[in-house]
Design a protein around this motif. Structure first.
Motif, short mmCIF file in Angstrom:
data_model
loop_
_atom_site.label_atom_id
_atom_site.label_comp_id
_atom_site.label_asym_id
_atom_site.label_seq_id
_atom_site.Cartn_x
_atom_site.Cartn_y
_atom_site.Cartn_z
N GLY A 51 0.81 -1.22 0.00
CA GLY A 51 0.00 0.00 0.00
C GLY A 51 0.84 1.26 0.00
N ALA A 52 1.84 1.32 0.84
CA ALA A 52 2.68 2.51 0.94
C ALA A 52 3.48 2.72 -0.34
N VAL A 53 4.06 1.67 -0.87
CA VAL A 53 4.87 1.80 -2.09
C VAL A 53 3.98 2.20 -3.27
N LEU A 54 2.80 1.62 -3.36
CA LEU A 54 1.90 1.95 -4.45
C LEU A 54 1.40 3.40 -4.34
N GLY A 55 1.15 3.86 -3.12
CA GLY A 55 0.72 5.25 -2.93
C GLY A 55 1.79 6.24 -3.36
N VAL A 56 3.05 5.96 -3.03
CA VAL A 56 4.16 6.84 -3.42
C VAL A 56 4.43 6.73 -4.91
N ALA A 57 4.26 5.55 -5.48
CA ALA A 57 4.42 5.38 -6.93
C ALA A 57 3.37 6.22 -7.67
N HIS A 58 2.17 6.29 -7.11
CA HIS A 58 1.12 7.14 -7.69
C HIS A 58 1.56 8.60 -7.65
N HIS A 60 4.68 9.65 -7.79
CA HIS A 60 5.70 9.81 -8.84
C HIS A 60 5.04 9.93 -10.22
N ALA A 61 3.94 9.24 -10.41
CA ALA A 61 3.27 9.24 -11.72
C ALA A 61 2.43 10.49 -11.95
N THR A 62 1.72 10.95 -10.90
CA THR A 62 0.74 12.02 -11.09
C THR A 62 1.02 13.29 -10.31
N GLY A 63 1.93 13.22 -9.34
CA GLY A 63 2.19 14.39 -8.51
C GLY A 63 1.31 14.44 -7.27
N ALA A 122 11.67 12.13 10.58
CA ALA A 122 11.64 12.88 9.34
C ALA A 122 10.40 13.76 9.30
N ALA A 123 10.56 14.96 8.77
CA ALA A 123 9.44 15.88 8.65
C ALA A 123 8.54 15.44 7.50
N PRO A 124 7.22 15.58 7.65
CA PRO A 124 6.34 15.23 6.54
C PRO A 124 6.65 16.11 5.33
N GLU A 125 6.55 15.51 4.18
CA GLU A 125 6.85 16.22 2.96
C GLU A 125 5.69 17.15 2.61
N ALA A 126 6.02 18.37 2.19
CA ALA A 126 5.00 19.34 1.81
C ALA A 126 4.33 18.89 0.52
N PRO A 127 3.02 19.15 0.39
CA PRO A 127 2.35 18.77 -0.85
C PRO A 127 2.86 19.61 -2.01
N PRO A 128 2.86 19.06 -3.21
CA PRO A 128 3.38 19.81 -4.36
C PRO A 128 2.45 20.97 -4.72
N VAL A 129 3.03 22.02 -5.28
CA VAL A 129 2.26 23.17 -5.73
C VAL A 129 1.79 22.88 -7.16
#
Length: 148
Positions: A51-58, A60-63, A122-129
């Motif tokens: 689940g975690a890897v697929l969520g992060v892969a999404h 990478h694919a869509t932002g 680790a600090a949570p990553e900021a959402p992309p603009v």
């Protein structure tokens, strides 16, 4: 609801590389996933949380990060996406049934409280603009490559 049609094997490999670099706990902590044993998959002899890897892969694919709620309705959904991309997904091992006892057990020790889950440093990553016009992720310049 996230669609995973844009997620390719390469996006999943990028997420796996990040998982390896950060380590399991920091990877899960940065992206807000909780540890899960629902389903795992193996790649090059190492086990990863699907689940975690697929969520992060999404991401990478869509932002946009796909949360576990978006495919939590079925563990099979994440597993089938990973299988279609060429990964071997394993189901969690079934627990053996507990033996039936005729007499109740006597309590000899007091129950100890469970250890709290380790929090990520680790600090949570900021959402992309995103570009307000076309919804693409903006580069570091702040100007959309397509609309500007």
């Amino acid at each position: 609801m996230a669609t995973f049609s844009a997620v390719t094997r390469q996006h999943i490999l990028q997420a796996i590389a990040e998982y390896d670099t950060r380590g399991r706990d920091d990877f899960l902590g940065v992206y807000g996933f909780t540890p899960s044993t629902a389903a795992t998959f193996e790649h090059e002899g190492r086990s990863y949380e699907s689940g975690a890897v697929l969520g992060v892969a999404h991401r990478h694919a869509t932002g946009r990060l796909a949360t576990s709620d978006e495919f939590a309705s079925s563990v099979d959904a994440a597993s089938s996406i990973l299988r279609k991309r060429g990964f071997e997904v394993t189901a969690p091992a079934a627990r053996p049934a507990a033996p039936v006892r005729a007499e109740p057990r006597k309590r000899t020790q007091s129950a100890q409280p469970a250890k709290p889950a380790r929090k990520s440093n680790a600090a949570p990553e900021a959402p992309p603009v995103l570009c307000p016009t076309c919804s693409m992720v903006l580069p570091a310049t702040g100007f959309c490559d397509y609309c500007a």
